[in-house]
Write a protein that holds these residues in place. Structure first.
Motif: not given
Length: 698
Positions: A570, A592-593, A595-597, A599, A619
C-alpha cells in the motif's frame, strides 16, 4: 653343487616375488609344479559372515539372500554388529534398534529411495525425519533453489542425538530388521580376529569369549570410522586383522568432517521455515575456511556438516570454537538466527571417504561399503547400496576366490577412481565460480535466464546443479555436461552478457546493493505460462485481444504474514517508501487512499513521454492488488500483485508467503519498446522485490 643352487634360488626369491607383483602374475605361474586352486563357490549350507550392520552390511545381506534363493542355493547369513542391537525374535518387537551415533548426515538421495522401492522396502513414516522438496545452493551472489521432483528424505541412522523420544526408529535399524526378515541372523559382538582354517575357510573370533565361527565367506562392512578409528573416540584402534587376511590391502583416503546436531526446541516458526529444504553452502569466511556446508532439517532437529581446510587442520578441542564461529557467520545467522535459542546437542568428527581402497579382496573375503570407496562428498548410502549389490552378484554368479572377486571388482574400482578424480574437478569449479561474487552472479544469471526461457526438461545448467547437489548422476557425466558447447554458450550469452547489461542498468538507475539479502525472483517458463493464462482470462477486458507486446512475472519468498506484505504494498505510491525508488522514475499516488479501489498512482519517467498512470481495480486484503494501466507508456495493461501461502509439497507454512508480480501490456508505438526494453523491468523489479523483502521481514 646342490647347496649352491639352493642358495641361489633362495637369494633370488625376493626379486622373483617383486617381479611377480609388478607383472601381476599368479603364484601358480611362478610355481608350475603346484596345481591351480579350484574356483571357490557358495553352495548349499555355506555360511556367510558380514562384519558391520550398517547400510552396506544390511544391503549386502538382503541382496545376497535374494540372489541365492533365485539361484536355488540355501545359505546362512550372519551379521556381526558391535553396537547395541535388539534381536526381533528375542524381544518380540517389530524393530531392530542400533544405538549410538553412526556419523552420517542422514540424507537419502533419490537414487537410494528408488533402490529401496526396487527391493520392496517401504520406509516407515516414523523413520523419515523430513521429506525434501527444495534444494538450496548458496553462492556468494544469490541462492539458487531447485525443486525436488523425486522422493528424497532425511533420516537418522542411529539413536542419537540424545533425548530423541523416537530413537528406536532409525534407518540402520530398519535395514537390520529388513535383513532379518529376509533370513539373516544378527550377533551383537565385536570381531577381534580372522584366520584361515586347515580346510581354507575363515575362522572368526569375537571379543569377550572363546566362541568362533567358521565361515565360507566374510564381507567386511565395518566402515572407515570403525576401522580407522573415529577422531572423536580416540581410544579405538585399527582392525589390523583385515590387513593380515588381505596382504596389500590399503584403506581409502579419508578427510575429517565436523557434524553437529541442533535442537530448535519450541521454536515452531524456525522448524517450519527450514523444513523440507536441503541447504548447500559453498563458503565460510576468511577466517573460517570451509568448502562445503550441508544443513539437513530433521523435524525439530537440524544436522549440520562442515568440510574444508578449517576442519582438516582442527582437533576435537577446536570443535566448539568452530561451531560458535560458524553460527555467527552473517549468511548463517539469517538462516539460523541465534535469537532462536538453538541448542547444540552433540558433536562428532567422522572421516569421509575421498579415495578408493587398494586390493579390497582375497580368497573368501572382500571389503564392501565405504571401507572400499564411496562417491566423493555425496550419497554415501547410495554407494553402499551399489557396491553391496555388485558383491552379492559376484559372490553368487562368479565365485568367492580372489580371482573371481578381482574380476567383479575391477570395473567398479575403475569407475570410482575415474568418478572421484573428476569429482574433484567438479568441486574445484564450484569453489572458483560460486565463492566469487562476479563469477557466481554470472552462473546465477545463466541459470535464471535458462529457467525463464526453456521448459524444465531442456534446462542444461539446472540439471548440472541438480546432479551435483543430489548425487543423481556420476561426476563423469556432470563434467561432460559442464563442458558441453551448449552449456558454455548458455553461460556466456545468458550469464556473462546479461550480467554486464544488468550491471550497467543498475548503475544508470542508481541501484546499489546494500546489506539486504539478494534473493531469487525469476519464474520458470511453465509457471509463468500457467499464471499468465489465468490472469489474462480474468482481466481480458483490460488487456484486449491477442498476444501482448510485453509480459513479465516475478516471485519472491517472504517470511511474513500476508497482511503485513499487503500493507507494505500500500506504500507503493508513498514518498517515504523504502523500495522501488530508482533514479529517473518517480512513483506517486495522486488520488485516493492506499490499497483502496479507484486510487491512482502516477509513474513520472524521464523522458516524460514514457510516463503513465495506474488505477487500482480490485483489492483483497492479504491476497492481491490489481492495477490497470491507463495511459502513456502502456496501452491497455495490468500490474497484478498476488500474495499466496508458500507451499513445500502439500505442506503450507504459516506466515511464509510467496509474492508474485505480473506485468502485461501493449505499446502504443513500437518505438516505446526500444526506449524502455523488457530487461530494464527485470532489473528494477528484481532489485525492488529484494528491498521489499528486507523491509517486510525486519
Amino acid at each position: 653343487m646342490l647347496r649352491r643352487v639352493s642358495y641361489i634360488l633362495l637369494s633370488a626369491a625376493p626379486q622373483l616375488i617383486r617381479f611377480k607383483k609388478k607383472l601381476r602374475l599368479s603364484y601358480n605361474f611362478l610355481n608350475p609344479f603346484v596345481k591351480p586352486s579350484e574356483k571357490l563357490r557358495l553352495a548349499d549350507g555355506s555360511v556367510v559372515l558380514i562384519i558391520g550392520g550398517g547400510p552396506a552390511g544390511s544391503f549386502f545381506a538382503i541382496n545376497l539372500l535374494r540372489k541365492a534363493k533365485s539361484s536355488g542355493i540355501k545359505i546362512e547369513v550372519i551379521i556381526v554388529e558391535k553396537k547395541k542391537v535388539m534381536n526381533i525374535q528375542e524381544l518380540n518387537l517389530n524393530e531392530c534398534q542400533i544405538g549410538e551415533c553412526n556419523y552420517c548426515a542422514g540424507g537419502l538421495s533419490a537414487k537410494v529411495c528408488e533402490a529401496l522401492k526396487k527391493l520392496g522396502l517401504i520406509l516407515p513414516a516414523k523413520v523419515i525425519m523430513d521429506k525434501v522438496f527444495i534444494i538450496n545452493i548458496f553462492a556468494d551472489w544469490k541462492t539458487i533453489s531447485l525443486d525436488v521432483l523425486k522422493e528424497m528424505n532425511s533420516v537418522y541412522r542411529g539413536s542419537r542425538p540424545k533425548g530423541r523420544t523416537d530413537s528406536i526408529y532409525n534407518f540402520d535399524s530398519f535395514l537390520s530388521e529388513s535383513s532379518v526378515k529376509e533370513g539373516a541372523k544378527i550377533i551383537t559382538s565385536e570381531v577381534t580376529g580372522l584366520e584361515y582354517s586347515d580346510d581354507g575357510r575363515v575362522v572368526v573370533s569375537f571379543r569377550g569369549n572363546n566362541k568362533t565361527i567358521k565361515s565360507d565367506f566374510v564381507a567386511f562392512a565395518g566402515g572407515v570410522n570403525g576401522f580407522l578409528g573415529n577422531r572423536f573416540y580416540t581410544g579405538e584402534k585399527p582392525l589390523s586383522y583385515l590387513q593380515e587376511m588381505i596382504p596389500g590391502f590399503k584403506p581409502p583416503r579419508v578427510r575429517r568432517t565436523l557434524i553437529f546436531e541442533l535442537d530448535t526446541g519450541e521454536n515452531d516458526k524456525l522448524m517450519y521455515k527450514i523444513s523440507g529444504e536441503l541447504y548447500f553452502i559453498l563458503h565460510g569466511s576468511h577466517t573460517l575456511k570451509l568448502e562445503m556446508i550441508s544443513i539437513i532439517p530433521k523435524g525439530k532437529y537440524i544436522t549440520v556438516v562442515l568440510i574444508g581446510p578449517a576442519i582438516d587442520s582442527s582437533t576435537n578441542k577446536d570443535n566448539l570454537r568452530i561451531i560458535n564461529e560458524f553460527m555467527n557467520l552473517p549468511h548463517i545467522k539469517k538462516l539460523l538466527p541465534r535469537r532462536a535459542e538453538i541448542k547444540n546437542l552433540c558433536v562428532c568428527s567422522p572421516n569421509i571417504v575421498t579415495g578408493t581402497a587398494k586390493n579390497p579382496y582375497g580368497d573368501r573375503i572382500a571389503v564392501v561399503g565405504d571401507m572400499f570407496t564411496a562417491n566423493l562428498y555425496k550419497d554415501g548410502i547410495g554407494s553402499a547400496y551399489e557396491i553391496s549389490a555388485m558383491l552379492a552378484e559376484v559372490a553368487i554368479t562368479r565365485g568367492i576366490d580372489k580371482r573371481s572377486l578381482r574380476k567383479g571388482y575391477r570395473s567398479v574400482i575403475r569407475k570410482y577412481n575415474i568418478n572421484n578424480t573428476l569429482g574433484k574437478l567438479v568441486f574445484l569449479f564450484i569453489r572458483i565460480f560460486f565463492r566469487n561474487s562476479f563469477f557466481s552472479r554470472i552462473i546465477y544469471q545463466a541459470v535464471i535466464t535458462e529457467r525463464k526461457t526453456k521448459t524444465r526438461e531442456n534446462r542444461r545448467l539446472e540439471k548440472i546443479l541438480w546432479n551435483t547437489a543430489s548425487g543423481e548422476d556420476i561426476y563423469k557425466n556432470i563434467i561432460l555436461s559442464m563442458y558441453h558447447p551448449l552449456a558454455i554458450w548458455a553461460i556466456f550469452s545468458g550469464g556473462l552478457l546479461v550480467t554486464l547489461r544488468n550491471y550497467m542498468t543498475e548503475l544508470i538507475f542508481g541501484l546499489r546493493w546494500g546489506n539486504f539479502s539478494r534473493n531469487t525472483t525469476g519464474v520458470g517458463k511453465e509457471v509463468f505460462e500457467i499464471n499468465s493464462k489465468v490472469i489474462k482470462e480474468e482481466f481480458s477486458g483490460n488487456l484486449g485481444e491477442g498476444s501482448l507486446d510485453f509480459e513479465r512475472m516475478y516471485s519472491i519468498r517472504m517470511n511474513a504474514p500476508g497482511e503485513k506484505i499487503f500493507r507494505e504494498l500500500g506504500k507503493f505510491g508513498d514518498k517515504d517508501r523504502k523500495y522501488f525508488k530508482p533514479r529517473f522514475i518517480d512513483v506517486t499516488r495522486i488520488s485516493g487512499e492506499a490499497n483502496q479501489p479507484g486510487c491512482i498512482i502516477r509513474y513520472n519517467i524521464f523522458p516524460r513521454q514514457l510516463s503513465f498512470s495506474l488505477r487500482l481495480l480490485k483489492s483483497i486484503p492479504g491476497e492481491h492488488l490489481s492495477y490497470e494501466i491507463m495511459n502513456g507508456f502502456g496501452r491497455g495493461g495490468i500490474l497484478f500483485f498476488k500474495i499466496e501461502a508458500f507451499k513445500k509439497g502439500t505442506m503450507v507454512i504459516n506466515d511464509e508467503n510467496l509474492l508474485s508480480i505480473y506485468v502485461g501490456f501493449n505499446f502504443p508505438k513500437n518505438l516505446f519498446k526500444y526506449l524502455f526494453p523488457a530487461y530494464i523491468h527485470d532489473v528494477l523489479w528484481n532489485f525492488s522485490l529484494c528491498q521489499l523483502k528486507e523491509v517486510v521481514e525486519n
